[in-house]
Every structure is written in C-alpha cells, then in structure tokens.
Motif scaffolding. Structure first.
Motif, PDB file in Angstrom:
ATOM      1  N   LEU A 209       0.863  -1.180   0.000  1.00 18.33           N
ATOM      2  CA  LEU A 209       0.000   0.000   0.000  1.00 18.33           C
ATOM      3  C   LEU A 209       0.898   1.229   0.000  1.00 18.33           C
ATOM      4  O   LEU A 209       1.708   1.411   0.912  1.00 18.33           O
ATOM      5  N   ARG A 210       0.750   2.060  -1.002  1.00 17.17           N
ATOM      6  CA  ARG A 210       1.549   3.286  -1.091  1.00 17.17           C
ATOM      7  C   ARG A 210       0.733   4.445  -0.538  1.00 17.17           C
ATOM      8  O   ARG A 210      -0.363   4.734  -1.016  1.00 17.17           O
ATOM      9  N   SER A 260       5.781   3.072   0.957  1.00 16.20           N
ATOM     10  CA  SER A 260       4.987   1.899   0.592  1.00 16.20           C
ATOM     11  C   SER A 260       5.049   0.873   1.716  1.00 16.20           C
ATOM     12  O   SER A 260       6.139   0.456   2.133  1.00 16.20           O
ATOM     13  N   ILE A 292      -7.904  -5.918   5.222  1.00 16.99           N
ATOM     14  CA  ILE A 292      -7.384  -6.385   3.939  1.00 16.99           C
ATOM     15  C   ILE A 292      -7.010  -7.847   4.135  1.00 16.99           C
ATOM     16  O   ILE A 292      -6.115  -8.165   4.926  1.00 16.99           O
ATOM     17  N   LEU A 326      -9.100  -6.547  -4.733  1.00 17.93           N
ATOM     18  CA  LEU A 326      -8.168  -5.471  -5.065  1.00 17.93           C
ATOM     19  C   LEU A 326      -7.305  -5.860  -6.258  1.00 17.93           C
ATOM     20  O   LEU A 326      -6.805  -6.982  -6.334  1.00 17.93           O
ATOM     21  N   PHE A 350      -4.597   5.494  -0.103  1.00 15.87           N
ATOM     22  CA  PHE A 350      -3.550   4.534  -0.438  1.00 15.87           C
ATOM     23  C   PHE A 350      -3.715   4.100  -1.893  1.00 15.87           C
ATOM     24  O   PHE A 350      -4.829   4.100  -2.431  1.00 15.87           O
ATOM     25  N   TYR A 352      -3.006   0.640  -3.950  1.00 14.64           N
ATOM     26  CA  TYR A 352      -2.659  -0.770  -3.757  1.00 14.64           C
ATOM     27  C   TYR A 352      -1.831  -1.267  -4.936  1.00 14.64           C
ATOM     28  O   TYR A 352      -2.194  -1.060  -6.094  1.00 14.64           O
TER      29      TYR A 352
END
Length: 361
Positions: A209-210, A260, A292, A326, A350, A352
């Motif tokens: 996740l950024r 990230s 998640i 996702l 975020f 992904y």
C-alpha cells in the motif's frame, strides 16, 4: 507484450551498437587493424544502454519525464560498464588472435560474447537499485542482481554456441551470409539477452500500500523524543511493526506520504484507530473500518458493517459491506468520522500494488 518489447530492444540495441562500431572502423578508420577493440565496446554499451532504458520505461510506461529524470544514474552505470567490459573483451580477443597464440576463433568469440553479456547483466542488476523501491530490500536486490548476471551470461554463452554451430554446419558459407555474419550474430546475442531479461525482470507480486493524500508531513513527533509521552494517545498514523514494514525503510513506523507498506503474502490486516488492535493505525477513523484479507497472489478489502460508507474504491463510495477484490493500482480512500459539525472531514488515501511496475512514480 513485455516479452516482445524485451526481444525487440535486444535486437535493436545490438544492431545499433554494430552500426556505430562500423562507423568508427570504416568511415573514420579508427584502429582498423584491431576491430574487436572498437566493435566490442560499442556492442556492450549499446546493449547495456538499451536493456536498462527498456526496463525503466516498461516499469513506468505512463510517466515519460520521470523516466528520463531517474535514468541518469542507471545509464551512466550502463555506459561505464559497457566501455570497461567491451575494452577487456576486445583486448583479450586481439591477444588470443595473435599468430603465436593461435586460439580457435569459436573460443575467442565465445569468451568475448560472454564478457559482453556479463557486463549487460551487471549493468541491469546494479541500475535496478536506482529506479525501484523494491531494491531497498537487500535480500531482494542481491537475488535480482545475481539472477540478472547469471541469466545474461548464460544467454551470451548459448548465443555463441548456436552461432558457431550454424557456422560449422554450413560446409560452405554463402557469400550473402558471410557479409551479414557479424550483424546476424550480434542480433542473436541481443535476442537471447532480451528473452532472458523478459523473465528475470518480471514484476514482483509482493503486495504493498503506497501512502498518498492525508499522510503529508505535519510536524515533528515529540512522542518519539520525550519518554514521558510514551503510551499516550498517538496523533500520527503508524503501522504495527510486528507484522508490517515499509518497503525501503524497515526502521520507521510512522506512515508518511510516498512510503509503501509491504503486505504479507497471507493474513488479515486490520485498519482503524484502535491503537492496540489496528495493524494500520489512522487517527480519526472508526476503531475498525476495514480489513485487507491477503491470500496467495490476491487480496480483498473487507469493510466493517457499520462504516463501509466511509470508504471509497477508485473514487466511488461503497454502498455495501461486500468484499472488494483489489487489483493493481486500485485507489483506496478512507474518510474520517466527524466528531462535531465544525471539523472538516479528512481523508487518507492509499494506492494498492500487487506488483512493482512503477514504484518510484
């Protein structure tokens, strides 16, 4: 598509290098008595340059300006290694061609191509560190570097063996083939190098996740500097370091824009503002807003039954608590819960990733 782009880049780079070498040899007349000293550096530089540029642009195909900006150091590495390895290969070849040594041409050619391929692999492996966040993990960088060098060296050896086999299989070499022997041989070398890199440079499926909007720097965190503040309610987003880490910073725990968060291959990541329960803690969110759920090469966002309407996926508010599968580049936005009518709603965003195609963008 990656497969064809790598092969095309390999063949094109080899032919460009050969033509540049011919320009120095035939048009300028530079060192015509020692052609390998000119030709091999031109081939090595062109192949290393082409493979590195191809990898950068394939990794980040939508941001041309960024590619040119980050390509400076990788290309300098490619050019430097190409010159060094090409000169070494050319000098060794010329020495082995001396009459009093008289080493068979196939052995000399194979050794020269091996040095060229090895230099291309080193350039590609080293330069990866300057255009990929994933390279921040030492174990992954070492693995990628060794794979690039071994793969490129093996490809050059196979190319040399195939080329020499074709030459020896022909009882009498046709005049047309003889005139095009060198460009065809180097094209084969470029083709196999491109083929190998299309597999060794395949995107990693390490999910992350950024952090984006909402995680901007807001000031110094005094809780880390003043022991007396330990244990009080935290005001900055952070990750549970017992389960999560940042891709290029395994010491930090606070979430900042551009970092990230590396996700495990399997497990459940809880997101919310419950300090002792949330793996990704974000102040202002509900105690538990979503999970998640990570499985092998797939991930699902599981919203909380009571707060699914505070979540957006790709700009669209969720209308139910159904799981959302996702995919790469999905944008997840979490909205804070207003405590009173005066406070403005804040959002945290975020992106992904399930593979690192454009990690430095």
């Amino acid at each position: 598509m990656r497969f064809y782009l790598y092969i095309l880049a390999g063949i094109t780079s080899a032919l460009i290098g050969w033509n540049i070498g011919q320009f120095f040899l035939t048009d300028i007349g530079l060192l015509t008595s020692f052609p390998e000293i000119i030709l091999f550096p031109c081939i090595a530089i062109s192949l290393a340059f082409g493979m590195v540029m191809n990898e950068i642009f394939i990794s980040n195909p939508t941001r041309i300006k960024i590619n040119f900006r980050i390509a400076k150091t990788p290309l300098l590495i490619a050019i430097g290694l190409g010159i060094l390895a090409g000169l070494i290969a050319g000098l060794i070849s010329q020495i082995l061609f001396l009459p009093f040594i008289s080493v068979p041409t196939p052995i000399v050619r194979t050794l020269g191509w091996l040095l060229i391929g090895c230099s291309v692999g080193i350039a590609e492996g080293l330069s990866w560190r300057w255009h990929s966040l994933e390279a921040g993990e030492p174990k992954r960088f070492k693995q990628r570097f060794l794979t690039s060098v071994i793969g490129a060296s093996a490809a050059s050896l196979v190319a040399a063996v195939i080329f020499e086999f074709i030459r020896t299989s022909l009882s009498e070499i046709p005049a047309a083939f003889k005139s095009a022997e060198d460009p065809l041989g180097f094209s084969l070398l470029g083709l196999l190098l491109g083929l190998v890199f299309s597999f060794t440079n395949s995107p990693s499926y390490m999910a992350a996740l950024r952090a984006g909007t909402g995680f901007e720097f807001t000031g110094f965190n005094y809780q880390d500097a003043i022991p007396q503040l330990e244990g009080v309610h935290k005001s900055n987003p952070y990750i549970d370091k017992s389960l999560l880490t940042f891709v290029n910073d395994d010491e930090n725990e606070e979430i900042e824009e551009g970092l990230s968060i590396q996700l495990p291959s399997n497990g459940i990541i809880k997101i919310g503002s419950a300090e002792k329960e949330a793996h990704i803690y974000i102040p202002g969110l509900p105690l538990h807003v979503a999970d998640i759920v990570l499985k092998k090469r797939e991930a699902f966002l599981t919203p909380d039954f009571n707060f699914f309407n505070t979540i957006e996926v790709n700009g669209e508010r969720l209308v139910s608590r159904r799981n959302v599968r996702l995919r790469h580049n999905y944008v997840l936005t979490f909205h804070t819960v207003k405590m009173d009518g005066k406070n403005e709603e804040k959002m945290y965003r975020f992106v992904y990733y399930n593979r690192f195609l454009d990690p430095q963008s």
